[in-house]
Scaffold this motif. Sequence first.
Motif, PDB file in Angstrom:
ATOM      1  N   ARG A   1      24.231  62.474  35.132  1.00  0.00           N
ATOM      2  CA  ARG A   1      23.723  62.138  36.473  1.00  0.00           C
ATOM      3  C   ARG A   1      22.989  60.804  36.457  1.00  0.00           C
ATOM      4  NH1 ARG A   1      20.612  67.362  38.080  1.00  0.00           N
ATOM      5  NH2 ARG A   1      19.120  65.726  38.558  1.00  0.00           N
ATOM      6  N   ASP A   2      22.229  60.545  35.381  1.00  0.00           N
ATOM      7  CA  ASP A   2      21.504  59.273  35.293  1.00  0.00           C
ATOM      8  C   ASP A   2      22.461  58.089  35.254  1.00  0.00           C
ATOM      9  OD1 ASP A   2      19.026  60.479  35.403  1.00  0.00           O
ATOM     10  OD2 ASP A   2      18.597  60.249  33.264  1.00  0.00           O
ATOM     11  N   SER A   3      23.588  58.227  34.557  1.00  0.00           N
ATOM     12  CA  SER A   3      24.526  57.100  34.487  1.00  0.00           C
ATOM     13  C   SER A   3      25.245  56.904  35.825  1.00  0.00           C
ATOM     14  CB  SER A   3      25.528  57.284  33.344  1.00  0.00           C
ATOM     15  OG  SER A   3      26.395  58.372  33.570  1.00  0.00           O
ATOM     16  N   THR A   4      25.483  57.975  36.548  1.00  0.00           N
ATOM     17  CA  THR A   4      26.078  57.857  37.879  1.00  0.00           C
ATOM     18  C   THR A   4      25.104  57.172  38.835  1.00  0.00           C
ATOM     19  OG1 THR A   4      27.519  59.750  37.541  1.00  0.00           O
ATOM     20  CG2 THR A   4      27.053  59.142  39.829  1.00  0.00           C
ATOM     21  N   HIS A   5      23.834  57.521  38.747  1.00  0.00           N
ATOM     22  CA  HIS A   5      22.820  56.862  39.569  1.00  0.00           C
ATOM     23  C   HIS A   5      22.729  55.371  39.203  1.00  0.00           C
ATOM     24  CE1 HIS A   5      19.351  56.222  42.038  1.00  0.00           C
ATOM     25  NE2 HIS A   5      18.547  56.023  41.003  1.00  0.00           N
ATOM     26  N   ALA A   6      22.805  55.060  37.917  1.00  0.00           N
ATOM     27  CA  ALA A   6      22.788  53.655  37.480  1.00  0.00           C
ATOM     28  C   ALA A   6      23.983  52.900  38.075  1.00  0.00           C
ATOM     29  CB  ALA A   6      22.800  53.571  35.960  1.00  0.00           C
ATOM     30  N   LEU A   7      25.139  53.542  38.136  1.00  0.00           N
ATOM     31  CA  LEU A   7      26.319  52.906  38.727  1.00  0.00           C
ATOM     32  C   LEU A   7      26.120  52.671  40.223  1.00  0.00           C
ATOM     33  CD1 LEU A   7      29.193  51.835  38.472  1.00  0.00           C
ATOM     34  CD2 LEU A   7      30.005  54.196  38.724  1.00  0.00           C
ATOM     35  N   GLU A   8      25.520  53.608  40.913  1.00  0.00           N
ATOM     36  CA  GLU A   8      25.233  53.429  42.340  1.00  0.00           C
ATOM     37  C   GLU A   8      24.330  52.215  42.562  1.00  0.00           C
ATOM     38  OE1 GLU A   8      25.436  58.170  43.589  1.00  0.00           O
ATOM     39  OE2 GLU A   8      23.514  57.249  43.115  1.00  0.00           O
ATOM     40  N   VAL A   9      23.302  52.078  41.736  1.00  0.00           N
ATOM     41  CA  VAL A   9      22.396  50.931  41.843  1.00  0.00           C
ATOM     42  C   VAL A   9      23.132  49.640  41.505  1.00  0.00           C
ATOM     43  CG1 VAL A   9      20.319  49.870  40.862  1.00  0.00           C
ATOM     44  CG2 VAL A   9      20.328  52.317  41.436  1.00  0.00           C
ATOM     45  N   ALA A  10      24.000  49.683  40.508  1.00  0.00           N
ATOM     46  CA  ALA A  10      24.780  48.495  40.143  1.00  0.00           C
ATOM     47  C   ALA A  10      25.659  48.038  41.305  1.00  0.00           C
ATOM     48  CB  ALA A  10      25.627  48.781  38.910  1.00  0.00           C
ATOM     49  N   PHE A  11      26.219  48.978  42.048  1.00  0.00           N
ATOM     50  CA  PHE A  11      27.026  48.611  43.204  1.00  0.00           C
ATOM     51  C   PHE A  11      26.187  47.910  44.271  1.00  0.00           C
ATOM     52  CE2 PHE A  11      30.637  51.360  41.910  1.00  0.00           C
ATOM     53  CZ  PHE A  11      31.663  50.473  42.191  1.00  0.00           C
ATOM     54  N   VAL A  12      24.951  48.304  44.441  1.00  0.00           N
ATOM     55  CA  VAL A  12      24.064  47.620  45.397  1.00  0.00           C
ATOM     56  C   VAL A  12      23.935  46.154  44.994  1.00  0.00           C
ATOM     57  CG1 VAL A  12      21.699  47.467  46.284  1.00  0.00           C
ATOM     58  CG2 VAL A  12      22.798  49.711  46.040  1.00  0.00           C
ATOM     59  N   PHE A  13      23.661  45.901  43.713  1.00  0.00           N
ATOM     60  CA  PHE A  13      23.534  44.522  43.231  1.00  0.00           C
ATOM     61  C   PHE A  13      24.860  43.772  43.332  1.00  0.00           C
ATOM     62  CE2 PHE A  13      19.663  46.157  41.256  1.00  0.00           C
ATOM     63  CZ  PHE A  13      18.795  45.099  41.454  1.00  0.00           C
ATOM     64  N   ALA A  14      25.955  44.418  42.950  1.00  0.00           N
ATOM     65  CA  ALA A  14      27.265  43.760  42.976  1.00  0.00           C
ATOM     66  C   ALA A  14      27.645  43.362  44.395  1.00  0.00           C
ATOM     67  CB  ALA A  14      28.325  44.670  42.375  1.00  0.00           C
ATOM     68  N   ASN A  15      27.361  44.219  45.364  1.00  0.00           N
ATOM     69  CA  ASN A  15      27.639  43.880  46.763  1.00  0.00           C
ATOM     70  C   ASN A  15      26.814  42.683  47.219  1.00  0.00           C
ATOM     71  OD1 ASN A  15      29.644  45.660  48.033  1.00  0.00           O
ATOM     72  ND2 ASN A  15      28.267  47.298  47.388  1.00  0.00           N
ATOM     73  N   LYS A  16      25.542  42.644  46.837  1.00  0.00           N
ATOM     74  CA  LYS A  16      24.674  41.532  47.239  1.00  0.00           C
ATOM     75  C   LYS A  16      25.047  40.232  46.542  1.00  0.00           C
ATOM     76  CE  LYS A  16      20.701  44.301  48.550  1.00  0.00           C
ATOM     77  NZ  LYS A  16      19.294  44.622  48.322  1.00  0.00           N
ATOM     78  N   LEU A  17      25.442  40.316  45.275  1.00  0.00           N
ATOM     79  CA  LEU A  17      25.749  39.119  44.496  1.00  0.00           C
ATOM     80  C   LEU A  17      27.213  38.689  44.589  1.00  0.00           C
ATOM     81  CD1 LEU A  17      23.735  40.022  41.263  1.00  0.00           C
ATOM     82  CD2 LEU A  17      23.078  38.391  43.055  1.00  0.00           C
ATOM     83  N   GLY A  18      28.071  39.571  45.068  1.00  0.00           N
ATOM     84  CA  GLY A  18      29.493  39.249  45.160  1.00  0.00           C
ATOM     85  C   GLY A  18      30.164  39.165  43.807  1.00  0.00           C
TER      86      GLY A  18
END
Length: 153
Positions: free
Chosen positions: A22-39
């Motif tokens: 679950r922690d790694s899935t949450h980390a992936l969700e947060v990574a997507f937030v950054f990836a969307n903002k940074l392109g």
Amino acid sequence: MNDSSLMPVPIGSIVVGHDGSRDSTHALEVAFVFANKLGVDIVVARSWSIDTAPHGALYSQGYVSSFEEVNEKVRALLAAETAVIASQNPTVTLHLRAALAHPAQLLTELSASAVMLVVGPRGLGGFAGLLIGSVSSQCVQLATCPVLVVPTR
């Protein structure tokens, strides 16, 4: 590490460690937030060993799988486990990597040209009482890019 299955990581991408927890899935969700903002792209990586390979991936009915066959089974499992999150973020390109390796070694090597390495505080193994697991701790110490350890929700 079995490098034959690893393709280069896009320069400037975000590398995320995902072990199915679950922690790694949450980390992936947060990574997507950054990836969307940074392109930028996301590279999700999972290491495996003889002990952690998916059931039936190493041998079945007398047939012993090659490293590449096991890597492909691990990648397929990783794709299935990340499909929902990826479908919710269609503008981010997701790359999957799997290798026979120690998790921290795989993540730090893959993230050498990344903008960031994202991991959860603990994975499936180890001691649940630890604030931060050994893989996360090693990534913080060894990575050459910024490391984000996403706290448990």
